[in-house]
Design an enzyme around this catalytic site. Sequence first.
Site, PDB file in Angstrom:
ATOM      1  N   ARG A  51      -5.461  -7.374  -2.276  1.00  0.00           N
ATOM      2  CA  ARG A  51      -4.349  -7.377  -1.402  1.00  0.00           C
ATOM      3  C   ARG A  51      -4.782  -6.677  -0.037  1.00  0.00           C
ATOM      4  NH1 ARG A  51      -0.814  -2.896  -2.696  1.00  0.00           N
ATOM      5  NH2 ARG A  51      -1.600  -1.860  -0.523  1.00  0.00           N
ATOM      6  N   HIS A  80       1.548  -2.952   0.652  1.00  0.00           N
ATOM      7  CA  HIS A  80       2.197  -3.116  -0.658  1.00  0.00           C
ATOM      8  C   HIS A  80       3.618  -3.838  -0.089  1.00  0.00           C
ATOM      9  CE1 HIS A  80       4.689  -3.041  -4.062  1.00  0.00           C
ATOM     10  NE2 HIS A  80       5.658  -2.103  -3.410  1.00  0.00           N
ATOM     11  N   TYR A 136      -3.959   5.314   2.806  1.00  0.00           N
ATOM     12  CA  TYR A 136      -4.705   5.560   1.416  1.00  0.00           C
ATOM     13  C   TYR A 136      -6.094   4.603   0.956  1.00  0.00           C
ATOM     14  CZ  TYR A 136      -1.556   1.455   0.433  1.00  0.00           C
ATOM     15  OH  TYR A 136      -0.704   0.223   0.607  1.00  0.00           O
TER      16      TYR A 136
END
Lengths: 328, 354
Positions: free
Chosen positions: B253, B257, B266
Amino acid sequence: MTEMNMIEAINFTLKQEMEKDENVLILGEDIGRNGGVFRATDGLVDTFGERRVVDTPLAESAIIGTAVGMAVRGLKPVAEIQFLGFIYESMDQIAAQAARIRFRSAGNYHAPMVIRAPYSGGVKTPELHSDSLEALFMHSAGIKVIMPSTPSDAKGLLSAAIADPDPVLFLEPMKLYRALRENVEEERFTIEIGEANVVMEGSDITLISWGAAMAETKKAVQMLEENGYSIELIDLRTIVPLDEETIIDSVMKTSRCVVVHEAVKSAGVGAEISAIINEKALFYISAPVLRVTGYDSPYPVATVENEWIPSMDRIVREVKHVWELSLD
Amino acid sequence: MNWIEPNIIDVNPLQQLNEQGILTGETSISDEEKLEIYKWMVKARRFDELAVKFQRQGRIGTYAPLIGQEAAQVGSAFALEKKDWIFPSYREAGACFVRGTKPSSFFKYAMGHLHGGILKEERIFPVQIIIGAQTLHAAGSAWADQYKTNGAVSVAYVGDGATSQGDFHEALNFASVFQLPVIYFVQNNQWAISVPYHKQTNSQSIAQKALAYGMTGVQVDGNDAVAVYETMKQARSLAREGKPVLIEALTHRMGPHTTSDDPSKYRSREADEAWDKKDPIFRYRKWLEGLQLWSEEEEQDLNASIEEELKQAFNEAAETTTASLGEALGHVYEKPTNRLKEQILEWEGSGESK
């Protein structure tokens, strides 16, 4: 007409509905060769085979979740959760999936399925077998909830549930499975979902109950009648949709109401009924609506359960209490 | 004693088209199909870029980007037949487009329209929000097809995070026990919001989880549209025979998100760069160019036509009349209950008094 108890009536109805429509299939734990732990599905696997009577692996969420997929795709699954206390494991698939799919797809998809589950106390089951959880589902818009108390009602309502285009939770009082027998019409018939039954007409006090709690309520009514009270007894039969009209009509006539249910008191269906009467018939009532319910605890161990479940004595006491509180 | 240890399980991802755009395996894809797959991937990426931009401008609501997963989505959906059903999560716009969904539907969904994202005619289940819940619906759908001997398969699209959910495991177990015509297509994009794959599961692969359920599993390079397509074709014929399949498409990805999180909190830029080199569209275009099937001029024409199509799609969504709450309340049950009828009337009354 044939004399049947409730479990026989349910077994008879399942067979009748499966004969009528080959898209009806049943699935659940131990429902095949074993015929269900209460024998509700006894013999059905011999008649319809394992394709239509499916013994599933032990997985509640999967039983309901696969039923959702089947229902949307044109089958009519009747899923069994072995005991209502185990239904928490499938809560997402019921409340967030089955119940919501019509709404969130603006009516494009719907899940016409039935979930059967035994519940109710007084039969000394182990923990988490007896809980009355109907209020959880009343709070989950999109699903209907049926709770019969007689063999004949179970038959007519189960046929209606299987024919219904929306998901239906069909809750069967364990305690009443074999407690009474009555003449049941063998020919297929349906009882409209959402229509309460006025079991007995009276003029002093309306007593409202359903499912397992009807047994003690009926005993209490008999005792009260002997003591000179004229009781109107309503068996709700269906929690969702709720037959508000019958409730309001009755309360407007008697001006007093006591609700009896086995589930815990807080935020139970009794609270909802009390609120409806408050909203729609406040000036017709002469006493507060009182509730006789289980206590606000998890369902207790067998040695104290008879004190926990609403008893005839507690019901009689609360009815007399309402009478004393009355303004007129 | 024959201990079963994780290290005895050997999983090698299947790859047909490498990072340099060189075909290392064989393919049955015709030239015409090769071009179609490419065009779907480019459209999915452009849609994605626009959706993120529109969200930043406040023109649509929260959106879950798919950038980086174009090959996994397009390659898999392209291998299906019209009668098959798919059960997507919220990140599957690319797969849905291949099934015939109009981009305007996805814009409408992101805008919160009542009739957004409703894809019945394309045999797509409503987009799933609860992680992994659709794995069971796909099993049930496959069950219905098996019951009616339709010859169709059902495909559940999930991410790596969903493989930690109970429903995923219950679904695989049911699929295998009942020999259902279902495919579980996991896009292992390495991240479940902010939690990386190695903190999601201690399994070396997701594909190996199939073994425990007695079903077939395979790991494929999810950035390789050729390998994904060929794998899905084979999985489809297995599933039709009642042999459900678990496919793990290894992908990445590239974006957040959803438009609500910031991946820089992160994950590192260095790790992202390693994945950027595996870009599914870049290698596919190089392959087409090497085959003399694609040119810079055709690329520009394609971009211009996609731009125009998506602009129109957005306008269509933006001009769509909002449905009323009253209409929405009419869809709770087939027929509104008396209680709902009362509430609809109450809503109508409040509308008049405004």
